[in-house]
Design a protein around this motif. Sequence first.
Motif, short mmCIF file in Angstrom:
data_model
loop_
_atom_site.label_atom_id
_atom_site.label_comp_id
_atom_site.label_asym_id
_atom_site.label_seq_id
_atom_site.Cartn_x
_atom_site.Cartn_y
_atom_site.Cartn_z
N LEU A 61 102.41 -101.29 -4.23
CA LEU A 61 102.60 -99.95 -3.70
C LEU A 61 104.04 -99.56 -3.91
CD1 LEU A 61 101.50 -97.73 -1.45
CD2 LEU A 61 102.94 -99.08 0.06
N VAL A 62 104.29 -98.30 -4.23
CA VAL A 62 105.66 -97.78 -4.29
C VAL A 62 105.83 -96.88 -3.07
CG1 VAL A 62 107.33 -96.42 -5.61
CG2 VAL A 62 105.68 -97.86 -6.81
N ASP A 63 106.81 -97.21 -2.20
CA ASP A 63 107.00 -96.42 -0.98
C ASP A 63 107.79 -95.15 -1.26
OD1 ASP A 63 109.77 -97.06 -0.93
OD2 ASP A 63 109.51 -98.63 0.56
N GLN A 64 108.02 -94.35 -0.23
CA GLN A 64 108.69 -93.06 -0.39
C GLN A 64 110.13 -93.20 -0.86
OE1 GLN A 64 108.06 -91.08 3.36
NE2 GLN A 64 106.03 -90.36 2.74
N LYS A 65 110.73 -94.38 -0.66
CA LYS A 65 112.09 -94.62 -1.12
C LYS A 65 112.13 -95.22 -2.52
CE LYS A 65 113.91 -95.18 3.51
NZ LYS A 65 114.56 -96.06 4.49
N GLY A 66 110.96 -95.36 -3.15
CA GLY A 66 110.89 -95.90 -4.50
C GLY A 66 110.87 -97.42 -4.57
N ARG A 67 110.76 -98.09 -3.43
CA ARG A 67 110.71 -99.55 -3.41
C ARG A 67 109.28 -100.03 -3.67
NH1 ARG A 67 113.93 -99.70 2.06
NH2 ARG A 67 111.88 -98.90 2.62
N GLU A 68 109.18 -101.09 -4.44
CA GLU A 68 107.88 -101.67 -4.75
C GLU A 68 107.54 -102.76 -3.74
OE1 GLU A 68 107.96 -103.05 -8.80
OE2 GLU A 68 108.19 -101.01 -9.59
N HIS A 69 106.27 -102.78 -3.30
CA HIS A 69 105.78 -103.79 -2.36
C HIS A 69 104.57 -104.45 -2.99
CE1 HIS A 69 108.39 -102.18 0.81
NE2 HIS A 69 108.07 -100.99 0.32
N ASN A 70 104.74 -105.68 -3.46
CA ASN A 70 103.65 -106.41 -4.11
C ASN A 70 102.66 -106.91 -3.08
OD1 ASN A 70 104.27 -106.52 -7.03
ND2 ASN A 70 106.19 -107.37 -6.28
N LEU A 71 101.40 -106.55 -3.28
CA LEU A 71 100.33 -106.97 -2.37
C LEU A 71 99.58 -108.18 -2.91
CD1 LEU A 71 98.81 -103.47 -1.62
CD2 LEU A 71 100.30 -104.82 -0.16
N GLN A 72 99.45 -108.26 -4.24
CA GLN A 72 98.66 -109.33 -4.82
C GLN A 72 99.13 -109.63 -6.23
OE1 GLN A 72 94.50 -108.35 -5.34
NE2 GLN A 72 94.01 -110.33 -6.24
N PHE A 73 99.07 -110.90 -6.57
CA PHE A 73 99.19 -111.35 -7.95
C PHE A 73 97.84 -111.98 -8.29
CE2 PHE A 73 103.52 -111.74 -6.23
CZ PHE A 73 104.17 -110.87 -7.07
N ALA A 74 97.46 -111.91 -9.54
CA ALA A 74 96.17 -112.49 -9.95
C ALA A 74 96.29 -113.04 -11.36
CB ALA A 74 95.07 -111.45 -9.87
N VAL A 75 95.70 -114.21 -11.56
CA VAL A 75 95.72 -114.89 -12.86
C VAL A 75 94.29 -115.23 -13.27
CG1 VAL A 75 98.06 -115.82 -12.63
CG2 VAL A 75 96.11 -117.11 -11.72
N ASN A 132 85.63 -114.56 1.32
CA ASN A 132 86.81 -115.38 0.98
C ASN A 132 88.07 -114.52 0.93
OD1 ASN A 132 85.19 -117.65 0.82
ND2 ASN A 132 85.06 -117.63 -1.40
N GLY A 133 87.94 -113.32 0.38
CA GLY A 133 89.07 -112.40 0.33
C GLY A 133 89.54 -112.00 1.72
N MET A 134 88.60 -111.78 2.62
CA MET A 134 88.97 -111.43 4.00
C MET A 134 89.68 -112.58 4.69
SD MET A 134 88.31 -108.31 4.71
CE MET A 134 88.47 -108.39 6.48
N VAL A 135 89.21 -113.80 4.47
CA VAL A 135 89.87 -114.98 5.06
C VAL A 135 91.30 -115.08 4.54
CG1 VAL A 135 89.86 -117.51 5.13
CG2 VAL A 135 87.73 -116.23 5.50
N SER A 136 91.48 -114.92 3.23
CA SER A 136 92.83 -114.99 2.64
C SER A 136 93.74 -113.91 3.21
CB SER A 136 92.76 -114.84 1.12
OG SER A 136 92.11 -115.95 0.56
N LEU A 137 93.21 -112.70 3.32
CA LEU A 137 94.00 -111.60 3.87
C LEU A 137 94.38 -111.87 5.32
CD1 LEU A 137 95.20 -108.77 3.51
CD2 LEU A 137 92.97 -107.84 4.16
N GLN A 138 93.44 -112.34 6.10
CA GLN A 138 93.71 -112.67 7.50
C GLN A 138 94.80 -113.75 7.59
OE1 GLN A 138 90.19 -113.84 9.56
NE2 GLN A 138 91.18 -113.99 11.53
N ASN A 139 94.69 -114.79 6.77
CA ASN A 139 95.70 -115.85 6.78
C ASN A 139 97.07 -115.32 6.38
OD1 ASN A 139 93.88 -117.79 7.66
ND2 ASN A 139 93.38 -118.48 5.60
N ARG A 140 97.09 -114.42 5.39
CA ARG A 140 98.38 -113.86 4.96
C ARG A 140 99.01 -113.02 6.07
NH1 ARG A 140 100.11 -109.74 0.26
NH2 ARG A 140 102.31 -109.99 0.60
N ILE A 141 98.22 -112.22 6.75
CA ILE A 141 98.75 -111.40 7.85
C ILE A 141 99.29 -112.31 8.96
CG2 ILE A 141 98.13 -109.79 9.71
CD1 ILE A 141 96.15 -108.52 7.65
#
Length: 193
Positions: A61-75, A132-141
């Motif tokens: 995501l790019v915020d209003q100040k132009g900063r990037e916030h990485n949510l996910q990497f995938a390989v 599995n995605g929900m579990v990963s997201l919950q663990n990350r939060i």
Amino acid sequence: MTTKPLIDYFEKHLPLSEEERSIVGNYFKERRVKRRQFILQEGDICKHNTFIVEGCFRMYLVDQKGREHNLQFAVEHWWIGDIGSFHSEEPSKLHIEALENSIILQIKKEDQLKLFVDFPKFNRIFRVLAENGMVSLQNRILQNISSTAEERYLDFLDRYPYFFNRISNVQIASYLGVTPEFLSTIRKKISKS
């Protein structure tokens, strides 16, 4: 088309019949993506669920100040997509960019729904993927609200060692929610201990 990695992936969850194996190529389309090319940009509707055969991507995501916030990497053998935009068919707030030249397999929403109806086993497989995605997201939060930046970095190193030659320290810092300078301080501290 390169469907074998995807078929192998599906079969890790449930064995497929010969017919189920043979139809995968009818629903998924192969695409080659160059480094720095986007498969989704802010304002677009996410029209595909994407399986990575070869390569590396980031979703941010790019915020209003132009900063990037990485949510996910995938390989390789991971999925990436803006699930919210894919399901709601509303414009995305996210970007998905290839960090390397890549090969992906994509399925459109309507084709995915047809696949679920025609071959219910895939519905069960995708449900497990979503869980599995929900579990990963919950663990990350939980980790983000209960761990120090150093603990998050050490966990990232331990959990995802294959990312380190593929993504920049600036991108790792963004994913961890720290500045690149702070990440550098953490790395120096760890290397001294």
